[in-house]
Every structure is written in structure tokens, then in C-alpha cells.
Design a protein around this motif. Structure first.
Motif, PDB file in Angstrom:
ATOM      1  N   GLU A  28       5.363  -7.293   5.200  1.00 44.62           N
ATOM      2  CA  GLU A  28       4.785  -8.083   4.110  1.00 44.62           C
ATOM      3  C   GLU A  28       4.087  -7.149   3.138  1.00 44.62           C
ATOM      4  O   GLU A  28       3.898  -5.956   3.417  1.00 44.62           O
ATOM      5  N   LEU A  29       3.684  -7.694   1.993  1.00 47.38           N
ATOM      6  CA  LEU A  29       2.907  -6.928   1.026  1.00 47.38           C
ATOM      7  C   LEU A  29       1.567  -7.584   0.718  1.00 47.38           C
ATOM      8  O   LEU A  29       0.773  -7.044  -0.052  1.00 47.38           O
ATOM      9  N   GLN A  30       1.298  -8.765   1.315  1.00 44.97           N
ATOM     10  CA  GLN A  30       0.029  -9.447   1.060  1.00 44.97           C
ATOM     11  C   GLN A  30      -1.136  -8.733   1.731  1.00 44.97           C
ATOM     12  O   GLN A  30      -2.244  -8.711   1.201  1.00 44.97           O
ATOM     13  N   ASN A  31      -0.898  -8.179   2.915  1.00 43.40           N
ATOM     14  CA  ASN A  31      -1.922  -7.371   3.561  1.00 43.40           C
ATOM     15  C   ASN A  31      -1.960  -6.020   2.862  1.00 43.40           C
ATOM     16  O   ASN A  31      -0.976  -5.278   2.873  1.00 43.40           O
ATOM     17  N   PRO A  32      -3.079  -5.651   2.238  1.00 49.92           N
ATOM     18  CA  PRO A  32      -3.110  -4.439   1.405  1.00 49.92           C
ATOM     19  C   PRO A  32      -2.852  -3.139   2.159  1.00 49.92           C
ATOM     20  O   PRO A  32      -2.580  -2.114   1.539  1.00 49.92           O
ATOM     21  N   ILE A  33      -2.896  -3.156   3.492  1.00 45.39           N
ATOM     22  CA  ILE A  33      -2.628  -1.930   4.231  1.00 45.39           C
ATOM     23  C   ILE A  33      -1.179  -1.498   4.063  1.00 45.39           C
ATOM     24  O   ILE A  33      -0.866  -0.298   4.055  1.00 45.39           O
ATOM     25  N   PHE A  34      -0.266  -2.449   3.878  1.00 43.78           N
ATOM     26  CA  PHE A  34       1.152  -2.105   3.777  1.00 43.78           C
ATOM     27  C   PHE A  34       1.522  -1.492   2.423  1.00 43.78           C
ATOM     28  O   PHE A  34       2.236  -0.482   2.384  1.00 43.78           O
ATOM     29  N   PRO A  35       1.074  -2.037   1.284  1.00 44.47           N
ATOM     30  CA  PRO A  35       1.322  -1.333   0.026  1.00 44.47           C
ATOM     31  C   PRO A  35       0.700   0.062   0.006  1.00 44.47           C
ATOM     32  O   PRO A  35       1.288   0.997  -0.551  1.00 44.47           O
ATOM     33  N   ALA A  36      -0.480   0.204   0.612  1.00 47.35           N
ATOM     34  CA  ALA A  36      -1.123   1.524   0.663  1.00 47.35           C
ATOM     35  C   ALA A  36      -0.272   2.499   1.465  1.00 47.35           C
ATOM     36  O   ALA A  36      -0.096   3.664   1.080  1.00 47.35           O
ATOM     37  N   PHE A  37       0.253   2.029   2.589  1.00 50.20           N
ATOM     38  CA  PHE A  37       1.107   2.884   3.402  1.00 50.20           C
ATOM     39  C   PHE A  37       2.392   3.230   2.654  1.00 50.20           C
ATOM     40  O   PHE A  37       2.865   4.372   2.690  1.00 50.20           O
ATOM     41  N   ALA A  38       2.967   2.235   1.964  1.00 47.26           N
ATOM     42  CA  ALA A  38       4.198   2.466   1.203  1.00 47.26           C
ATOM     43  C   ALA A  38       3.991   3.534   0.142  1.00 47.26           C
ATOM     44  O   ALA A  38       4.868   4.378  -0.101  1.00 47.26           O
ATOM     45  N   GLU A  39       2.832   3.522  -0.501  1.00 44.92           N
ATOM     46  CA  GLU A  39       2.546   4.513  -1.534  1.00 44.92           C
ATOM     47  C   GLU A  39       2.507   5.924  -0.954  1.00 44.92           C
ATOM     48  O   GLU A  39       3.031   6.880  -1.542  1.00 44.92           O
ATOM     49  N   ILE A  40       1.896   6.058   0.220  1.00 42.56           N
ATOM     50  CA  ILE A  40       1.813   7.370   0.874  1.00 42.56           C
ATOM     51  C   ILE A  40       3.204   7.868   1.268  1.00 42.56           C
ATOM     52  O   ILE A  40       3.578   9.019   1.015  1.00 42.56           O
ATOM     53  N   VAL A  41       3.985   6.986   1.886  1.00 42.02           N
ATOM     54  CA  VAL A  41       5.326   7.368   2.325  1.00 42.02           C
ATOM     55  C   VAL A  41       6.218   7.701   1.129  1.00 42.02           C
ATOM     56  O   VAL A  41       6.956   8.694   1.146  1.00 42.02           O
ATOM     57  N   ALA A  42       6.148   6.893   0.072  1.00 37.86           N
ATOM     58  CA  ALA A  42       6.974   7.137  -1.108  1.00 37.86           C
ATOM     59  C   ALA A  42       6.653   8.490  -1.730  1.00 37.86           C
ATOM     60  O   ALA A  42       7.559   9.237  -2.130  1.00 37.86           O
ATOM     61  N   GLY A  43       5.372   8.820  -1.800  1.00 33.81           N
ATOM     62  CA  GLY A  43       4.976  10.106  -2.355  1.00 33.81           C
ATOM     63  C   GLY A  43       5.461  11.274  -1.524  1.00 33.81           C
ATOM     64  O   GLY A  43       5.968  12.274  -2.054  1.00 33.81           O
ATOM     65  N   ALA A  44       5.334  11.146  -0.195  1.00 32.31           N
ATOM     66  CA  ALA A  44       5.772  12.218   0.703  1.00 32.31           C
ATOM     67  C   ALA A  44       7.290  12.377   0.656  1.00 32.31           C
ATOM     68  O   ALA A  44       7.807  13.508   0.720  1.00 32.31           O
ATOM     69  N   LEU A  45       8.019  11.263   0.551  1.00 34.71           N
ATOM     70  CA  LEU A  45       9.478  11.340   0.452  1.00 34.71           C
ATOM     71  C   LEU A  45       9.902  12.003  -0.860  1.00 34.71           C
ATOM     72  O   LEU A  45      10.819  12.834  -0.884  1.00 34.71           O
ATOM     73  N   ALA A  46       9.245  11.623  -1.951  1.00 37.72           N
ATOM     74  CA  ALA A  46       9.597  12.184  -3.256  1.00 37.72           C
ATOM     75  C   ALA A  46       9.410  13.696  -3.278  1.00 37.72           C
ATOM     76  O   ALA A  46      10.221  14.423  -3.868  1.00 37.72           O
ATOM     77  N   GLN A  47       8.363  14.168  -2.628  1.00 38.51           N
ATOM     78  CA  GLN A  47       8.118  15.614  -2.573  1.00 38.51           C
ATOM     79  C   GLN A  47       9.231  16.354  -1.848  1.00 38.51           C
ATOM     80  O   GLN A  47       9.459  17.541  -2.082  1.00 38.51           O
ATOM     81  N   ARG A  48       9.950  15.647  -0.996  1.00 38.58           N
ATOM     82  CA  ARG A  48      11.036  16.256  -0.220  1.00 38.58           C
ATOM     83  C   ARG A  48      12.414  15.904  -0.782  1.00 38.58           C
ATOM     84  O   ARG A  48      13.434  16.166  -0.151  1.00 38.58           O
ATOM     85  N   GLY A  49      12.423  15.268  -1.950  1.00 34.45           N
ATOM     86  CA  GLY A  49      13.691  14.998  -2.605  1.00 34.45           C
ATOM     87  C   GLY A  49      14.381  13.724  -2.176  1.00 34.45           C
ATOM     88  O   GLY A  49      15.581  13.549  -2.414  1.00 34.45           O
TER      89      GLY A  49
END
Length: 335
Positions: free
Chosen positions: A69-90
Motif C-alpha cells: 500500500e501507499l497510505q502508510n507513509p513508511i512504504f513511500p519512504a522506503f520506495a524513495e530510498i530503494v529507487a535512489g539506490a537503484l538509480a545510482q546503480r543504473g
């Protein structure tokens, strides 16, 4: 003609090259031009054949990120961290969010395999529920697709797991309330088959020394948590340990609807330290999940698998941290 031979012949005919050339591309051999290599891989996609594991997702370097889900703010926060780490690795994340009436987790798995993703990171998925459907995880395992699970999982799936230590979280929350003089402490948990909740309950029983301590179970919503908290408060608890910040906010609402106050009458401890918990009324005391470290570790494990490395299918536990704010206080003298 075997299936492999037929595949080589069809791809070779489609591209206009020899079967030997197709074989060299599929086996990662040198001496093939980039144009020919791309043409062969494209032909595999067009003809409906699966790419070899080491070549999956190479064209777009996509990684599925499945959230409940995205209503619980912990999940969007986690998604942001993962997306950033993935982008750094291409890599590019493909966000998949389950909803009650939307696309099921198993359907997302089918879609991602069709899109030739390089791997999948699941956070809070059905793997954490013992009674849920798990067949799609077995399909991923059979396909050999790199996968990392975030949060405690059922046994036997064969994937690496990154999780906060639920036992440590309960110890910290219970210890904090005990230090404030609370002796009647209740626990607000998720469903019976929910693995993280089961771990929290085991730690709570050990800490209290009670086989049947005050516990209420409910689905993961603020409204359901409010109703469950009312039951515990009526049992006489003065402190509540909640399995999520959303549960804790529901508990605060329950206290107020009963004409009581937080923290003067009832102390409440959450779990996650999601966005804006320092801005609630009162600011929420909670146990912070180290989602930065967990998200970075999950990406590192996934990328290692994509690159052909071995990652043991073990559970990697991270210690949470108690954050004391205004929703807990010394127990009232009359309690």
C-alpha cells in the motif's frame, strides 16, 4: 527437433544470422557485434522466448518494487530510498502497489516476468502471511529471478530477507513503558498468521512472563486499530505497544473517544517512525525501523544476484531504535 534447437532456428531465421551466432549471443560469447547482439535479444522478446537469466532486464535494467500500500507513509519512504539506490546503480524501479480491488501480487509477478525485469524487491508482501497464497514466489524461485524480501517472512521460500528485529523492538517499547511505572501494558498486533506480529507476540510473552498477556489483533487500518485499542483499554491497560504507527494513531483516537488523555491516562508507543510522527498531537513515541540501511542493503543484495553473485537465502536483521516523544509519560498515580 528439441525445444532449444527450434528456438535457435526460429531466432536465427528471424534475424537473418546463423544458429551458431544466436548460440554465441545467448551464451555471452565474444566476437558478436552489438547490433547483432541487440537484434537477437529483441527477436527473443518478439517471438515470446525467455531470455537467459544473465540477460534478463539487460535492455532496460528494470527492477520490480512491490509494496502492499501507499497510505502508510513508511512504504513511500522506503520506495524513495530503494529507487535512489537503484538509480545510482543504473537500474529503474517499477512500482507495483497491491490494493484490495486492484491488481493482485501474483498478477504483478506475471507482469514483471513478461517485462523481463532484472529482479524484484518485495516489502511487506504476502510472504509475511502464513495463510496467504505463495505460489507466485515459487514461480520466481523456479525461474531463478533475483529476489529480496523486506520484513519477516515465512520459512522455506529460499530468498534473502532484510528485516528489523521485532523482538528488539518489543523489548525497547516494553522497557520504556516499564521504566515509566506501567505494569498493565497491552500489545496491539496484526492478524494471527502475520509473521512479524507473531515474533512481536513471542517477545512480549517472554518479557512479561505471561502466556496470555493483554493482546488485541486486527487488520492493518487506523479504524480497526481504534476498535482493538478500546478493548485493551477496557481491560485496564495503561500503556499500549502498537505494531505500527498507523495502529498507534488509531489507539490515540480510541483514548480520546473514551474521554481519556494521551499520555496522562494512557501511554502509546508506535512502530516505524514514519513521516510526520513528530508532528502528531502529541508527538508519537515510536520504535524507528532503520529503513535507510535496510533499503540500501536490499538493493545491494539484489544487484549482487543480478551480477551473478551468490547471496545466501538467510535473514539479515537490523536493530530498530526507540524514539521518545510526547505520547508516553509516567503512569498516573491512580492507575
Amino acid at each position: 527437433m528439441t525445444g532449444v534447437t527450434r528456438r535457435l532456428a526460429e531466432v536465427a531465421k528471424y534475424v537473418g544470422v546463423s544458429e551458431a551466432t544466436v548460440s554465441r549471443v545467448l551464451n555471452g560469447k565474444p566476437g558478436i557485434s552489438e547490433a547483432t547482439r541487440t537484434a537477437v535479444l529483441t527477436a527473443l522478446d518478439v517471438l515470446g522466448y525467455e531470455r537467459p537469466t544473465k540477460l534478463r532486464g539487460e535492455r532496460a535494467r528494470l527492477v520490480g518494487l512491490v509494496l502492499p500500500e501507499l497510505q502508510n507513509p513508511i512504504f513511500p519512504a522506503f520506495a524513495e530510498i530503494v529507487a535512489g539506490a537503484l538509480a545510482q546503480r543504473g537500474f529503474t524501479p517499477v512500482l507495483c502497489t497491491r490494493t484490495e480491488e486492484g491488481v493482485a501480487e501474483s498478477a504483478y509477478v506475471d507482469i514483471m516476468m513478461e517485462q523481463q525485469v532484472s529482479g524484484v524487491i518485495f516489502a511487506g508482501g504476502l510472504y509475511a502471511q502464513a495463510d496467504a497464497e505463495h505460489e507466485h514466489y515459487h514461480r520466481l524461485r523456479q525461474r531463478g529471478l533475483p529476489v529480496v524480501l523486506v520484513n519477516a517472512a515465512i520459512d522455506g521460500l529460499g530468498f534473502p530477507v532484510v528485516a528489523a528485529d521485532d523482538a528488539v523492538a518489543v523489548d525497547q517499547a516494553y522497557g520504556h513503558l516499564s521504566s515509566l511505572g506501567h505494569t498493565k501494558i497491552g500489545l496491539l498486533l496484526g492478524p494471527v498468521d502475520h509473521v512479524p506480529s507473531a515474533r512481536k507476540l513471542a517477545a512480549f510473552r517472554k518479557r512479561t512472563g505471561q502466556k496470555n498477556p493483554p493482546v488485541a489483533r486486527t487488520i492493518y487500518s487506523m479504524e480497526a486499530a481504534q476498535a482493538a485499542a478500546v478493548r485493551l483499554i477496557k481491560e485496564g491497560v495503561t500503556g499500549l505497544v502498537c505494531a505500527s504507527d498507523v495502529f498507534a494513531l488509531g489507539a490515540v483516537r480510541a483514548v480520546r473517544r473514551m474521554g481519556l488523555r494521551v499520555p496522562e491516562d494512557i501511554s502509546v508507543v508506535g512502530y516505524d517512525d514514519s513521516l510526520f510522527m513528530a508532528c502528531t498531537d502529541p508527538p508519537l513515541t515510536t520504535v524507528r525501523q532503520p529503513i535507510g540501511a535496510m533499503g540500501t542493503a536490499a538493493v545491494a543484495m539484489l544487484v549482487s544476484q543480478v551480477d551473478g553473485g551468490e547471496v545466501a537465502p538467510d535473514e539479515y536483521l537490523f536493530d530498530p531504535e526507540l524514539v521518545v516523544r510526547g505520547s508516553t509519560a509516567v503512569v498516573a498515580a491512580s492507575a
